[in-house]
Design a protein around this motif. Structure first.
Motif, PDB file in Angstrom:
ATOM      1  N   PHE A  47       0.814  -1.138  -0.055  1.00  0.00           N
ATOM      2  CA  PHE A  47      -0.013  -0.139   0.134  1.00  0.00           C
ATOM      3  C   PHE A  47       0.875   1.274  -0.029  1.00  0.00           C
ATOM      4  CE2 PHE A  47      -1.957   3.406   2.731  1.00  0.00           C
ATOM      5  CZ  PHE A  47      -2.796   3.786   1.971  1.00  0.00           C
ATOM      6  N   VAL A  48       1.853   1.406   0.762  1.00  0.00           N
ATOM      7  CA  VAL A  48       2.749   2.302   0.902  1.00  0.00           C
ATOM      8  C   VAL A  48       3.541   2.880  -0.309  1.00  0.00           C
ATOM      9  CG1 VAL A  48       4.771   3.428   2.125  1.00  0.00           C
ATOM     10  CG2 VAL A  48       3.153   2.280   3.442  1.00  0.00           C
ATOM     11  N   LEU A  49       4.196   1.658  -0.927  1.00  0.00           N
ATOM     12  CA  LEU A  49       4.776   1.763  -2.391  1.00  0.00           C
ATOM     13  C   LEU A  49       3.936   2.202  -3.297  1.00  0.00           C
ATOM     14  CD1 LEU A  49       7.044  -1.148  -2.247  1.00  0.00           C
ATOM     15  CD2 LEU A  49       7.701   1.409  -1.668  1.00  0.00           C
ATOM     16  N   SER A  50       2.650   1.734  -3.397  1.00  0.00           N
ATOM     17  CA  SER A  50       1.739   1.905  -4.599  1.00  0.00           C
ATOM     18  C   SER A  50       0.964   3.328  -4.481  1.00  0.00           C
ATOM     19  CB  SER A  50       0.666   0.838  -4.669  1.00  0.00           C
ATOM     20  OG  SER A  50      -0.020   0.750  -3.440  1.00  0.00           O
ATOM     21  N   ALA A  51       0.718   3.695  -3.034  1.00  0.00           N
ATOM     22  CA  ALA A  51       0.418   5.017  -2.752  1.00  0.00           C
ATOM     23  C   ALA A  51       1.342   6.161  -3.239  1.00  0.00           C
ATOM     24  CB  ALA A  51      -0.020   5.352  -1.440  1.00  0.00           C
ATOM     25  N   ALA A  52       2.531   5.943  -2.958  1.00  0.00           N
ATOM     26  CA  ALA A  52       3.753   6.740  -3.194  1.00  0.00           C
ATOM     27  C   ALA A  52       4.044   6.995  -4.791  1.00  0.00           C
ATOM     28  CB  ALA A  52       4.887   6.514  -2.638  1.00  0.00           C
ATOM     29  N   TYR A  53       3.615   5.815  -5.447  1.00  0.00           N
ATOM     30  CA  TYR A  53       3.666   5.934  -7.086  1.00  0.00           C
ATOM     31  C   TYR A  53       2.674   6.589  -7.466  1.00  0.00           C
ATOM     32  CZ  TYR A  53       3.762   4.168 -11.795  1.00  0.00           C
ATOM     33  OH  TYR A  53       3.723   4.446 -13.364  1.00  0.00           O
ATOM     34  N   ALA A  54       1.473   6.440  -6.956  1.00  0.00           N
ATOM     35  CA  ALA A  54       0.200   7.234  -7.214  1.00  0.00           C
ATOM     36  C   ALA A  54       0.280   8.658  -7.155  1.00  0.00           C
ATOM     37  CB  ALA A  54      -1.171   6.756  -6.831  1.00  0.00           C
ATOM     38  N   VAL A  55       0.852   9.107  -6.264  1.00  0.00           N
ATOM     39  CA  VAL A  55       1.405  10.586  -5.827  1.00  0.00           C
ATOM     40  C   VAL A  55       2.204  11.104  -6.820  1.00  0.00           C
ATOM     41  CG1 VAL A  55       2.135  12.244  -4.109  1.00  0.00           C
ATOM     42  CG2 VAL A  55       0.562  10.684  -3.470  1.00  0.00           C
ATOM     43  N   ALA A  56       3.228  10.345  -7.092  1.00  0.00           N
ATOM     44  CA  ALA A  56       4.193  10.796  -8.305  1.00  0.00           C
ATOM     45  C   ALA A  56       3.673  10.709  -9.468  1.00  0.00           C
ATOM     46  CB  ALA A  56       5.136   9.762  -8.068  1.00  0.00           C
ATOM     47  N   THR A  57       2.769  10.080  -9.939  1.00  0.00           N
ATOM     48  CA  THR A  57       2.253   9.904 -11.267  1.00  0.00           C
ATOM     49  C   THR A  57       1.153  11.109 -11.361  1.00  0.00           C
ATOM     50  OG1 THR A  57       2.021   7.326 -11.250  1.00  0.00           O
ATOM     51  CG2 THR A  57       0.577   8.841 -12.694  1.00  0.00           C
ATOM     52  N   TRP A  58       0.596  11.546 -10.233  1.00  0.00           N
ATOM     53  CA  TRP A  58      -0.345  12.622 -10.243  1.00  0.00           C
ATOM     54  C   TRP A  58       0.242  13.955 -10.541  1.00  0.00           C
ATOM     55  CZ3 TRP A  58      -0.736  16.943  -6.948  1.00  0.00           C
ATOM     56  CH2 TRP A  58      -1.748  17.596  -7.178  1.00  0.00           C
ATOM     57  N   VAL A  59       1.580  14.041  -9.792  1.00  0.00           N
ATOM     58  CA  VAL A  59       2.288  15.149  -9.960  1.00  0.00           C
ATOM     59  C   VAL A  59       2.908  15.295 -11.439  1.00  0.00           C
ATOM     60  CG1 VAL A  59       4.649  16.278  -9.274  1.00  0.00           C
ATOM     61  CG2 VAL A  59       2.937  15.285  -7.465  1.00  0.00           C
ATOM     62  N   VAL A  60       3.332  14.304 -12.128  1.00  0.00           N
ATOM     63  CA  VAL A  60       3.854  14.455 -13.293  1.00  0.00           C
ATOM     64  C   VAL A  60       2.715  14.619 -14.156  1.00  0.00           C
ATOM     65  CG1 VAL A  60       4.837  13.057 -15.251  1.00  0.00           C
ATOM     66  CG2 VAL A  60       5.718  12.712 -12.862  1.00  0.00           C
ATOM     67  N   LEU A  61       1.651  13.918 -14.182  1.00  0.00           N
ATOM     68  CA  LEU A  61       0.293  14.300 -15.021  1.00  0.00           C
ATOM     69  C   LEU A  61       0.020  15.840 -14.792  1.00  0.00           C
ATOM     70  CD1 LEU A  61      -1.689  11.117 -14.484  1.00  0.00           C
ATOM     71  CD2 LEU A  61      -0.402  11.858 -16.636  1.00  0.00           C
ATOM     72  N   ARG A  62      -0.016  16.267 -13.758  1.00  0.00           N
ATOM     73  CA  ARG A  62      -0.530  17.817 -13.638  1.00  0.00           C
ATOM     74  C   ARG A  62       0.716  18.795 -14.132  1.00  0.00           C
ATOM     75  NH1 ARG A  62      -5.282  19.474 -11.680  1.00  0.00           N
ATOM     76  NH2 ARG A  62      -4.227  21.258 -10.576  1.00  0.00           N
ATOM     77  N   GLY A  63       1.996  18.386 -14.367  1.00  0.00           N
ATOM     78  CA  GLY A  63       2.706  19.104 -15.068  1.00  0.00           C
ATOM     79  C   GLY A  63       2.910  18.982 -16.525  1.00  0.00           C
ATOM     80  N   VAL A  64       2.692  17.730 -17.133  1.00  0.00           N
ATOM     81  CA  VAL A  64       2.967  17.652 -18.458  1.00  0.00           C
ATOM     82  C   VAL A  64       1.617  17.421 -19.440  1.00  0.00           C
ATOM     83  CG1 VAL A  64       5.212  16.566 -17.933  1.00  0.00           C
ATOM     84  CG2 VAL A  64       3.085  15.169 -18.280  1.00  0.00           C
ATOM     85  N   SER A  65       0.513  17.383 -18.640  1.00  0.00           N
ATOM     86  CA  SER A  65      -0.622  17.110 -19.597  1.00  0.00           C
ATOM     87  C   SER A  65      -1.704  18.261 -18.937  1.00  0.00           C
ATOM     88  CB  SER A  65      -1.399  15.788 -19.334  1.00  0.00           C
ATOM     89  OG  SER A  65      -1.730  15.711 -17.775  1.00  0.00           O
ATOM     90  N   SER A  66      -2.753  18.101 -19.750  1.00  0.00           N
ATOM     91  CA  SER A  66      -3.921  19.250 -19.625  1.00  0.00           C
ATOM     92  C   SER A  66      -5.176  18.495 -19.060  1.00  0.00           C
ATOM     93  CB  SER A  66      -4.143  19.827 -20.636  1.00  0.00           C
ATOM     94  OG  SER A  66      -4.626  19.348 -21.892  1.00  0.00           O
TER      95      SER A  66
END
Length: 577
Positions: free
Chosen positions: A482-501
């Motif tokens: 849960f910890v690893l997948s949640a950290a990955y989800a947060v990182a994914t959201w940060v990347v999507l907010r920065g490079v996509s609309s």
């Protein structure tokens, strides 16, 4: 950490029915009670000798070791308990051929009738507008019509593109994540566990507060979800966090032993890395095997004809399936359920066979092609055993689902309560019997019934739990996932907010990426749990022979608690279920 269920009246009944050996079953439980009472009342040092870290368990013991005393103290037990159990490297005979033939009959019948459904289909299915009722012939006749079918689907190309790329990247990265997690658990188990324990609590608290604040600040979210409901969800999540904290505190004294068990299992799994190639291929093979069955189910609906129906004095044409179609649906669904259970049991068999070969081999002579030999035995001589285990597990899962559904629909009534207790007692007795059966069959090549009986005898002779439930290690590994997948989800959201609309849709993409990674890592935990169970059986075989094949395993598993007589355990579980 270890939950052991020794006996109950339901277990006695189940063993009597399954093995037709009621007197021997009674002697098991009576002798076990006598040994336990003797240890509790007369000789308090009996169990202490077993757990003494300086005992011969950690070195080559002599034939007069205390480990042999439980085996010699019960001469009336089944003669198979005196066999020298070890991994069967030689040729194995075919076992449980009846269930192998029965499974083949189900599969060939499903495919045979499926091919028939394709060639026997009615091409007019779905064209009800092409048929009208003919008063002269009192039947439905086809008329020439032209129907234009236009399919239009709304889709957002930007969302689809970002979603597909995110899931593909997550799937590609999941393999390195699994290998990295395995190496970390092998070399830095203690550091990983203690570092993730606080995050088991902090991550849920952070996400709970974040969504509450974000929903409150968003006008659309606050309008859709009133404040009272938001507060209710907030409190509910905090209650769950409180339960997690209570579980951690209640099991804190077991953390150290759990860390050692996870470390040993990770080391064993690292010696058999090819399992991470074979096991996914088995799942892929099941998907490929399912594909034609799904096609057959679709084409089975095309078998039928249009028949006239009367409604309010008017006749119209209605599609009616052939009488054999519902029966074929039942056959195909049962075959798919059985095949799924067989695939799961085959994975356990392959894991057990590979790990057992590693365990019983010398450090400098690791057997080659151990996974290949396990696959050969699984698809060959022991396939009938796997089919039998699969159908039993499938039936138990269905019965358990029926019992749970009946409890939710009509929880009151003494009759329902009694039936529910009986069903849960029977299911608990099966779990008591089935635990380690496939692990033992993979090691020895015995049939299902023989493996179940010999496994129980093996563990009982060595005062080990017949139902080994490593709850703490499973919960810790689940928390790490849960910890690893949640950290990955947060990182994914940060990347999507920065490079996509994507905007708000970025949350949905991140959640789907989290789910995908969680499924992959949960499969890794499933494999590691099976490794722990297999090592436990191998350790019991070592104790039974008075041998030490893996010194590092004995140094850890020797601290596991012994099995004590708890006659009311299954009945208590049945009443509480």
């Amino acid at each position: 950490m270890i939950i052991g269920v020794s006996s109950s009246s339901a277990t006695v009944t189940f063993f009597t029915f399954f093995f037709s050996s009621f007197p021997e079953a009674l002697s098991f439980f009576s002798s076990l009670d006598d040994e336990t009472m003797a240890a509790d009342d007369g000789d308090p040092t009996k169990f202490a000798t077993i757990y003494d870290s300086s005992s011969p368990l950690l070195s080559k013991p002599s034939t007069s070791s205390a480990l042999d005393s439980p085996r010699r103290s019960d001469p009336e037990s089944d003669p198979t308990q005196f066999l020298q159990i070890s991994y069967n490297f030689g040729p194995r005979p075919f076992k449980d051929i009846t269930f192998l033939l029965l499974f083949d009959l189900f599969v060939f019948s499903t495919f045979g009738f499926g091919v028939f459904s394709i060639f026997h289909r009615n091409t007019d299915y779905g064209n009800s507008s092409s048929f009208t009722y003919d008063l002269t012939s009192s039947s439905c006749v086809k008329v020439s019509t032209f129907t234009r079918v236009s399919n239009s689907y709304w889709s957002d190309p930007v969302f689809e593109k970002d979603l597909i790329w995110t899931l593909v990247v997550t799937l590609i990265l999941s393999a390195p994540f699994c290998f990295l997690l395995l190496l970390l658990l092998k070399h830095y188990t203690k550091q990983i566990v203690y570092a993730c324990l606080p995050l088991f609590v902090l991550f849920p608290i952070f996400f709970n507060l974040y969504w509450f604040v974000a929903c409150t600040l968003s006008s659309s979210c606050s309008d859709a979800l009133p404040l009272a409901y938001r507060v209710l969800v907030l409190v509910f999540v905090f209650l769950i966090v409180g339960i997690v904290v209570w579980i951690i505190v209640a099991n804190w004294h077991r953390i150290e032993l759990t860390i050692q068990i996870i470390g040993v299992a990770s080391d064993a799994l690292s010696k058999n890395l090819k399992l991470f190639v074979v096991l996914p291929l088995l799942i892929l093979g099941l998907v490929v095997y399912y594909a034609p069955i799904v096609v057959f189910l679709v084409f089975a609906r095309f078998n039928g004809k249009f028949v006239p129906r009367e409604l309010d004095g008017e006749y119209f044409c209605e599609w009616k399936e052939d009488s054999w179609v519902p029966a074929y649906y039942a056959l195909a669904i049962l075959t798919m359920i059985w095949s799924l259970a067989v695939m799961v049991e085959m994975q356990v068999y392959v894991i057990s066979g590979a790990i057992a070969q590693w365990y019983f081999s010398k450090e400098d002579s690791m057997p080659k092609k151990c996974i290949r030999s396990s696959l050969r035995n699984a698809f060959g001589q022991s396939f009938g055993t796997i089919c039998l285990s699969g159908i039993l597990i499938g039936v138990v899962r269905v019965v358990r689902a029926i019992v749970d559904n009946a409890r939710e629909e009509n929880p009151q009534g003494i009759v329902n309560f009694v039936l529910r207790c009986c069903a849960n007692a029977l299911l608990g007795a099966f779990d008591y019997l089935n635990k380690f059966t496939i692990n033992f069959a993979a090691i020895t090549g015995e049939s299902y019934c023989t493996s179940a009986k010999m496994t129980y005898e093996l563990l009982r002779r060595n005062l080990l739990s017949a139902v080994f439930v490593e709850t703490v290690s499973t919960r810790i590994l689940t928390g790490i996932v849960f910890v690893l997948s949640a950290a990955y989800a947060v990182a994914t959201w940060v990347v999507l907010r920065g490079v996509s609309s994507l905007g708000v849709d970025s949350y949905l993409v991140a959640i789907l990426a989290w789910l995908l990674l969680t499924v992959v890592l949960a499969f890794f935990v499933h494999v590691l749990d099976n490794v722990i169970d297999t090592i436990y059986v191998c350790y019991a075989i070592d104790r039974d022979k008075g041998d030490v094949c893996k010194q590092e395993v004995h140094e850890v598993y020797v601290h596991l608690p012994i099995s004590r007589s708890t006659r009311s355990a299954l009945i208590t579980n049945a009443l509480n279920a």
